[in-house]
Design an enzyme around this catalytic site. Structure first.
Site, short mmCIF file in Angstrom:
data_model
loop_
_atom_site.label_atom_id
_atom_site.label_comp_id
_atom_site.label_asym_id
_atom_site.label_seq_id
_atom_site.Cartn_x
_atom_site.Cartn_y
_atom_site.Cartn_z
N HIS A 23 0.83 -1.21 0.00
CA HIS A 23 0.00 0.00 0.00
C HIS A 23 0.87 1.26 0.00
O HIS A 23 0.68 2.16 -0.84
CB HIS A 23 -0.90 -0.02 1.24
CG HIS A 23 -1.83 1.15 1.32
ND1 HIS A 23 -3.13 1.10 0.86
CD2 HIS A 23 -1.66 2.40 1.81
CE1 HIS A 23 -3.71 2.26 1.05
NE2 HIS A 23 -2.84 3.07 1.65
N GLU A 24 1.80 1.33 0.93
CA GLU A 24 2.64 2.52 1.03
C GLU A 24 3.59 2.63 -0.16
O GLU A 24 3.94 3.74 -0.59
CB GLU A 24 3.44 2.50 2.34
CG GLU A 24 2.58 2.49 3.60
CD GLU A 24 1.60 3.65 3.67
OE1 GLU A 24 1.86 4.71 3.05
OE2 GLU A 24 0.56 3.51 4.34
N HIS A 27 1.89 4.67 -2.91
CA HIS A 27 2.01 6.12 -2.72
C HIS A 27 3.44 6.59 -3.06
O HIS A 27 3.63 7.59 -3.75
CB HIS A 27 1.71 6.49 -1.26
CG HIS A 27 0.31 6.21 -0.83
ND1 HIS A 27 -0.79 6.66 -1.52
CD2 HIS A 27 -0.18 5.52 0.25
CE1 HIS A 27 -1.90 6.27 -0.90
NE2 HIS A 27 -1.55 5.57 0.17
#
Length: 401
Positions: A23-24, A27
């Site tokens: 997920h990170e 980003h």
């Protein structure tokens, strides 16, 4: 420490770690793609346990594993809130006039064009949605990889084990022990082929399928039966009334009652609590009805008859529904597939996961589900440990879902 506890902790950290890192990373990579300055990439939140600076970014492993963050230049107050609890020193506390002014000026040395909120709106949008998007990519890759490595699951038997009362199979005069040979003239080799031939995939949503001509081997002769599947409009499922003769043991959960009894994959269960069984459904029904009660199981292994007693655990199988469980699966065979087929199935299962998630969110909005249906970190850890106790593939399916 017990082996179950160690398995649960490992599964929990692996599950959260994979989901959070991917997920990170979404980003982070989109920030790099658009030239946005990334100050911190953290796995975990709270105090920084390990930290290393490469280039302009500090890479951090934080103490609390329930999340992570990508700290970008130009996020303003949100940028500093992300560091709350990291023990980063501040001259003035956030929330005071001096502290807010200090936070606002901390990125003055970074070129303005590299601040998040100086980038075009479409770039900011992609940065924000990249995390969930990467989680969907992870789901697709896991589903695809699991199908490719394990193959397609099927039940490698074609003998009828049980006929349900008041069902299409009973009306058609099926009998326990019938071996299904052909359906509408086409040879069938496993139970999945039987179900697909009786209720073709392309007709399932229509609610109407024609009757099927089924040839079965019975008492050394071939008998032809006519079966008309029945559609239940309320549940949306088709009914045949047939259960496959499969009493062969598949996966057995580590440290469960079945494992403690000594059951192994490939064992063939003959009777449960004194009742002869001819289907896995029959096995399950007896065990379900005897939680916390000692029952006898008789099985064969390599031609040798074995027996033992076991006490099914009382488990919640649905909200408010408790049944006995000994934690073993029926036997399945697996058929290898091509990469293309695995990718198609990976895509279909990812779409299915999205649809289920949307459905659950809708039920929350409509108040069909309450907060008791929400799982926190403890429930996630317990579920992850349960999955790993079955197999690593079970855990990866859990992560993908």
């Amino acid at each position: 420490l017990s082996s179950s506890f160690i398995i649960t902790i490992f599964a929990f950290l692996l599950t959260l770690g994979l989901v959070v890192i991917v997920h990170e990373l979404g980003h982070f990579l989109f920030c790099k793609l658009f030239g946005i300055y990334v100050k911190t990439f953290s796995i975990g939140i709270g105090p920084k346990v390990l930290r290393k600076r490469w280039g302009e970014t500090e890479y951090v492993l934080s103490a609390v594993p329930f999340g992570g963050y990508v700290k970008m230049a130009g996020e303003g107050m949100m940028e500093e809130i992300q560091d709350t609890g990291t023990w980063e020193e501040r001259k003035y506390p956030l929330g005071t006039e001096e502290g807010n002014a200090e936070a606002a000026g901390m990125d003055d040395h970074i070129p303005a064009h590299r601040h998040l909120f100086t980038r075009p709106a479409w770039q900011r949008l992609l940065v924000f949605i990249a995390g969930p998007l990467f989680n969907l990519v992870l789901s697709f890759l896991l589903y695809t990889g699991l199908v490719l490595s394990n193959g397609l699951q099927n039940v490698p038997f074609t003998t009828v084990g049980e006929i349900l009362p008041d069902s299409p199979a009973m009306t058609a005069d099926f009998r326990t022990g019938d071996e299904i040979l052909r359906i509408n003239g086409e040879t069938v080799e496993n139970w999945g082929q039987i179900e697909d031939a009786l209720v073709p995939v392309e007709l399932r949503k229509s609610g109407q399928v024609p009757s099927a001509r089924v040839e079965v081997a019975r008492d050394d002769t071939v008998t032809t039966l006519e079966l008309q599947p029945l559609f239940d409009a309320e549940s949306g499922f088709w009914s045949l009334g047939l259960e496959v003769w499969n009493t062969t043991v598949g996966l057995v959960k580590r440290n469960g009652p079945a494992a403690d009894l000594g059951l192994q994959q490939g064992d063939v269960v003959q009777s449960v609590n004194g009742q002869t069984v001819t289907s896995f459904g029959g096995i399950a029904r007896i065990i379900n009805d005897h939680p916390d009660q000692e029952i006898e199981i008789v099985w064969t292994r390599d031609g040798q008859v074995m027996s033992g007693t076991v006490v099914p655990e009382l488990k919640e199988v649905q909200p408010g529904v408790m049944k006995g469980r000994i934690f073993m699966e029926p036997f399945f065979a697996y058929e290898k597939v091509s990469l293309g087929t695995a990718m198609v199935m990976g895509y279909e299962r990812t779409v299915g996961t999205i649809q289920i998630t949307v459905g659950v969110l809708r039920d929350f909005v409509l108040r069909r589900l309450g907060l008791d249906a929400v799982g926190g970190p403890l429930r996630i850890g317990q579920a992850a440990g349960e999955m790993l106790s079955w197999s690593f593939s079970h855990l990866m399916y859990f992560v993908a879902f």
